[in-house]
Design a protein around this motif. Structure first.
Motif: not given
Length: 153
Positions: A5, A8, A136
């Motif tokens: 995460q 990302k 991701y």
């Protein structure tokens, strides 16, 4: 927050895919943030936007080198480091069908340009590209490997 995460989020902040993946693991390395940003930037866009090997994959490989390669010029060092990169890349390829940036974009229906200036990061850019999910995935694969090897918990 998972490192996947974090990668990302870094991509969504405007970092190149290679930078986003590598920076998500910065704290595990002995390299400084500025140097890591500089060394991984040219890998974005499939190597300087040439649409070759996906930058998220090369970002993974940079972290493997920083964490697992030894400061020695031996055949064994190369064998060990390459084996890790190959295993991680194989997982990525199994999920996405390719390691190639251009093909990843084409598979997502993106009209692919090669070379030239990077595209401006607009809402439209993020809307039709698969890159945030690719970043991701690459970070997730690396994160899972590092958990398995007890480098992270």
């Amino acid at each position: 927050m998972s490192r996947a995460q974090k990668a990302k989020d870094l991509f969504m902040e405007g970092y190149a895919c290679s930078q986003a993946v590598a920076l998500a693991f910065l704290d595990l390395t002995d390299i400084d943030e500025v140097s890591l940003k500089k060394v991984t930037l040219p890998l974005g866009g499939g190597l300087g936007r040439l649409r070759q090997t996906c930058g998220a994959v090369t970002g993974m490989a940079i972290i493997v080198g920083l964490l697992f390669s030894k400061d020695e010029n031996t055949h064994e060092n190369k064998l060990d480091t390459y084996a890790i990169v190959q295993a991680l890349a194989k997982k990525f390829e199994a999920e996405k069908g390719t390691l190639n940036c251009k093909q990843l974009l084409i598979n997502a229906g993106v009209d692919v340009e090669t070379g030239g200036a990077p595209a401006k990061r607009t809402d439209g850019y993020y809307h039709h590209r698969p890159c945030e999910d690719i970043v991701y995935l690459a970070a997730q694969i690396l994160e899972e490997y590092l958990i398995e090897k007890e480098i992270i918990k």
